[in-house]
Design a protein around this motif. Sequence first.
Motif: not given
Length: 212
Positions: A51-55, A81-82, A119-121, A126-128
Amino acid sequence: MRRLPVYLLLDTSGSMTGEPIEAVKNGVQVMISSLRQNPQAIETAFISIITFDSEAKQVVPLTDLASFQMVDIRATGTTSLGEALKLVSTCMDNEVTKTTAEQKGDWKPLVFIMTDGIPTDDWQLGLEEFRKRKTAFTVACAAGSAADSSLLKQITENVVTLDTADSQSIAKFFTWVSASIGVSSTKVEDGGQEVTGMGELPPPPAELNIVT
């Protein structure tokens, strides 16, 4: 036994509060029940939930269908998301058995991402990391009008959108995910072949629009 690892990355940010998050919880349960009816999936599919929210958190590690138990998830916070892409990369490193000279490892993982926002980060960081790992295929679902399908298109070629993030649409998405995992497990079990793209998956229901 070669496992078919499946990672579900689910947005649990604040905007998913109410109907959407309940629909996601129901969707996962229905998906698991449906896969348990599938003899090939029971043999090969192992499911993990991130799951992803603030972390980002791995709330269910890679688990066989018979032992899988969904945990309660709540909607809160922002959309990391990152972090989720970074975390799934680490989980794949730790959980997926690599092929060596002595043994065949697990099949390449299937990754399904569902988000209803932006995404907020630093998602590109993360994609890399994520790009350095090999998956059989990754599907990203933009649920509702606030999600950015062109951004998801940078993560994977396979992007679908839902016009609304309501319970009916989300349920259809999980039904399709379930069918896609079923097809993939049948292919690896019966033919020793991995599914490599959307063209080999069951056609999505009318609620899911494929982004070309």
